[in-house]
Motif scaffolding. Structure first.
Motif, PDB file in Angstrom:
ATOM      1  N   LEU A  96       0.829  -1.212   0.000  1.00  9.38           N
ATOM      2  CA  LEU A  96       0.000   0.000   0.000  1.00  9.38           C
ATOM      3  C   LEU A  96       0.866   1.265   0.000  1.00  9.38           C
ATOM      4  O   LEU A  96       0.441   2.302  -0.500  1.00  9.38           O
ATOM      5  N   ALA A  97       2.071   1.146   0.533  1.00  4.99           N
ATOM      6  CA  ALA A  97       2.991   2.288   0.526  1.00  4.99           C
ATOM      7  C   ALA A  97       3.420   2.640  -0.895  1.00  4.99           C
ATOM      8  O   ALA A  97       3.869   3.758  -1.162  1.00  4.99           O
ATOM      9  N   GLU A  98       3.270   1.686  -1.824  1.00  6.29           N
ATOM     10  CA  GLU A  98       3.595   1.917  -3.237  1.00  6.29           C
ATOM     11  C   GLU A  98       2.645   2.926  -3.880  1.00  6.29           C
ATOM     12  O   GLU A  98       2.968   3.517  -4.893  1.00  6.29           O
ATOM     13  N   LEU A  99       1.442   3.069  -3.309  1.00  8.98           N
ATOM     14  CA  LEU A  99       0.445   3.969  -3.898  1.00  8.98           C
ATOM     15  C   LEU A  99       0.701   5.387  -3.402  1.00  8.98           C
ATOM     16  O   LEU A  99       0.628   5.646  -2.204  1.00  8.98           O
ATOM     17  N   SER A 100       0.955   6.290  -4.324  1.00  7.49           N
ATOM     18  CA  SER A 100       1.166   7.689  -3.961  1.00  7.49           C
ATOM     19  C   SER A 100      -0.161   8.272  -3.488  1.00  7.49           C
ATOM     20  O   SER A 100      -1.193   8.117  -4.148  1.00  7.49           O
ATOM     21  N   GLU A 101      -0.145   8.932  -2.342  1.00  8.48           N
ATOM     22  CA  GLU A 101      -1.377   9.477  -1.755  1.00  8.48           C
ATOM     23  C   GLU A 101      -2.043  10.491  -2.685  1.00  8.48           C
ATOM     24  O   GLU A 101      -3.270  10.488  -2.839  1.00  8.48           O
ATOM     25  N   ASP A 102      -1.243  11.327  -3.345  1.00  5.73           N
ATOM     26  CA  ASP A 102      -1.807  12.332  -4.265  1.00  5.73           C
ATOM     27  C   ASP A 102      -2.493  11.668  -5.450  1.00  5.73           C
ATOM     28  O   ASP A 102      -3.609  12.038  -5.821  1.00  5.73           O
ATOM     29  N   ASP A 103      -1.823  10.686  -6.057  1.00  4.35           N
ATOM     30  CA  ASP A 103      -2.413   9.970  -7.200  1.00  4.35           C
ATOM     31  C   ASP A 103      -3.670   9.217  -6.775  1.00  4.35           C
ATOM     32  O   ASP A 103      -4.656   9.176  -7.509  1.00  4.35           O
ATOM     33  N   TYR A 104      -3.622   8.624  -5.585  1.00  4.61           N
ATOM     34  CA  TYR A 104      -4.753   7.864  -5.068  1.00  4.61           C
ATOM     35  C   TYR A 104      -5.978   8.773  -4.915  1.00  4.61           C
ATOM     36  O   TYR A 104      -7.073   8.443  -5.375  1.00  4.61           O
ATOM     37  N   LEU A 105      -5.772   9.930  -4.304  1.00  2.00           N
ATOM     38  CA  LEU A 105      -6.893  10.859  -4.096  1.00  2.00           C
ATOM     39  C   LEU A 105      -7.382  11.446  -5.418  1.00  2.00           C
ATOM     40  O   LEU A 105      -8.589  11.629  -5.616  1.00  2.00           O
ATOM     41  N   GLU A 106      -6.453  11.725  -6.324  1.00  2.00           N
ATOM     42  CA  GLU A 106      -6.835  12.250  -7.644  1.00  2.00           C
ATOM     43  C   GLU A 106      -7.687  11.228  -8.394  1.00  2.00           C
ATOM     44  O   GLU A 106      -8.714  11.564  -8.984  1.00  2.00           O
ATOM     45  N   LYS A 107      -7.261   9.974  -8.355  1.00  2.00           N
ATOM     46  CA  LYS A 107      -8.004   8.899  -9.017  1.00  2.00           C
ATOM     47  C   LYS A 107      -9.383   8.739  -8.375  1.00  2.00           C
ATOM     48  O   LYS A 107     -10.388   8.597  -9.065  1.00  2.00           O
ATOM     49  N   PHE A 108      -9.429   8.792  -7.043  1.00  2.00           N
ATOM     50  CA  PHE A 108     -10.709   8.684  -6.330  1.00  2.00           C
ATOM     51  C   PHE A 108     -11.650   9.822  -6.730  1.00  2.00           C
ATOM     52  O   PHE A 108     -12.818   9.574  -7.049  1.00  2.00           O
ATOM     53  N   ASN A 109     -11.135  11.042  -6.719  1.00  2.00           N
ATOM     54  CA  ASN A 109     -11.986  12.194  -7.039  1.00  2.00           C
ATOM     55  C   ASN A 109     -12.510  12.137  -8.470  1.00  2.00           C
ATOM     56  O   ASN A 109     -13.691  12.400  -8.710  1.00  2.00           O
ATOM     57  N   SER A 110     -11.673  11.781  -9.418  1.00  2.00           N
ATOM     58  CA  SER A 110     -12.139  11.734 -10.805  1.00  2.00           C
ATOM     59  C   SER A 110     -13.156  10.609 -10.997  1.00  2.00           C
ATOM     60  O   SER A 110     -14.164  10.787 -11.672  1.00  2.00           O
ATOM     61  N   LEU A 111     -12.918   9.450 -10.365  1.00  2.00           N
ATOM     62  CA  LEU A 111     -13.863   8.331 -10.454  1.00  2.00           C
ATOM     63  C   LEU A 111     -15.195   8.719  -9.814  1.00  2.00           C
ATOM     64  O   LEU A 111     -16.264   8.466 -10.375  1.00  2.00           O
ATOM     65  N   ALA A 112     -15.145   9.363  -8.645  1.00  2.00           N
ATOM     66  CA  ALA A 112     -16.360   9.746  -7.926  1.00  2.00           C
ATOM     67  C   ALA A 112     -17.176  10.749  -8.742  1.00  2.00           C
ATOM     68  O   ALA A 112     -18.392  10.600  -8.890  1.00  2.00           O
ATOM     69  N   GLU A 113     -16.504  11.750  -9.289  1.00  2.00           N
ATOM     70  CA  GLU A 113     -17.227  12.778 -10.062  1.00  2.00           C
ATOM     71  C   GLU A 113     -17.819  12.175 -11.333  1.00  2.00           C
ATOM     72  O   GLU A 113     -18.955  12.482 -11.707  1.00  2.00           O
ATOM     73  N   LYS A 114     -17.062  11.322 -11.991  1.00  2.00           N
ATOM     74  CA  LYS A 114     -17.546  10.677 -13.219  1.00  2.00           C
ATOM     75  C   LYS A 114     -18.783   9.833 -12.910  1.00  2.00           C
ATOM     76  O   LYS A 114     -19.786   9.892 -13.628  1.00  2.00           O
ATOM     77  N   HIS A 115     -18.712   9.057 -11.831  1.00  2.00           N
ATOM     78  CA  HIS A 115     -19.854   8.204 -11.484  1.00  2.00           C
ATOM     79  C   HIS A 115     -21.062   9.037 -11.060  1.00  2.00           C
ATOM     80  O   HIS A 115     -22.195   8.712 -11.408  1.00  2.00           O
ATOM     81  N   TRP A 116     -20.822  10.098 -10.315  1.00  2.00           N
ATOM     82  CA  TRP A 116     -21.909  10.979  -9.864  1.00  2.00           C
ATOM     83  C   TRP A 116     -22.690  11.495 -11.080  1.00  2.00           C
ATOM     84  O   TRP A 116     -23.913  11.530 -11.066  1.00  2.00           O
ATOM     85  N   ASN A 117     -21.958  11.867 -12.120  1.00  2.00           N
ATOM     86  CA  ASN A 117     -22.609  12.424 -13.311  1.00  2.00           C
ATOM     87  C   ASN A 117     -23.308  11.366 -14.162  1.00  2.00           C
ATOM     88  O   ASN A 117     -24.156  11.703 -14.978  1.00  2.00           O
ATOM     89  N   THR A 118     -22.972  10.098 -13.986  1.00  5.21           N
ATOM     90  CA  THR A 118     -23.613   9.047 -14.787  1.00  5.21           C
ATOM     91  C   THR A 118     -24.859   8.469 -14.119  1.00  5.21           C
ATOM     92  O   THR A 118     -25.626   7.782 -14.774  1.00  5.21           O
TER      93      THR A 118
END
Length: 156
Positions: A96-118
């Motif tokens: 889990l330390a391999e996952l960059s926190e910034d990339d993780y949150l960016e991916k989460f936010n884009s996925l969440a917004e995309k799903h919200w709009n669908t």
């Protein structure tokens, strides 16, 4: 079905491990399909581990990066899947330390917004439930999900 020698099975397992990262459990399950005696199975597993064809830590890190990058899985889902494969807690934390926190949150936010709009539902409890359920299935942390839900509800 033609019977294989131990050397032939070992070569097949080398290819199996070289083709894609595998954990010990995956390799052991594959070896079960060959109906080997326990001594032969242990000999092959020992050979694969000693020659670095099987490396649990390398597998876990690769698994965590891949599932997050390509399948957009959250940390909870990754942890659950690694535990299912009998990976130790120490190795899971290292993966889990391999996952960059910034990339993780960016991916989460884009996925969440995309799903919200669908989601076709109107704003309200049904839409909120669909949104939360989707992200929980993906394995994201509930605190992140509810913060994002509040943000999206307040913006519209």
């Amino acid at each position: 079905m033609k019977s294989l020698t131990i050397q032939e099975i070992q070569n097949k397992m080398e290819y199996f491990c070289a083709y894609q990262e595998r954990c010990y459990k995956d390799v052991n399950n594959k070896l079960n399909s060959f109906s080997l005696i326990p001594e032969a199975r242990e000999k092959i597993l020992t050979y694969l581990i000693e020659n670095n064809f099987i490396n649990e830590e390398r597998f876990a890190k690769s698994f965590a990066r891949g599932k997050n990058n390509y399948k957009n899985w959250g940390k909870n889902r990754i942890i659950q899947e690694l535990k299912f494969r009998d990976i130790s807690q120490r190795i899971i934390q290292s993966a889990l330390a391999e996952l960059s926190e910034d990339d993780y949150l960016e991916k989460f936010n884009s996925l969440a917004e995309k799903h919200w709009n669908t989601i076709k539902e109107r704003k309200g409890p049904k839409k909120n439930k669909k949104f939360v359920d989707f992200l929980l299935r993906k394995g994201y942390e509930s605190n992140l999900i509810f913060e994002k839900l509040n943000e999206l509800n307040n913006n519209q």
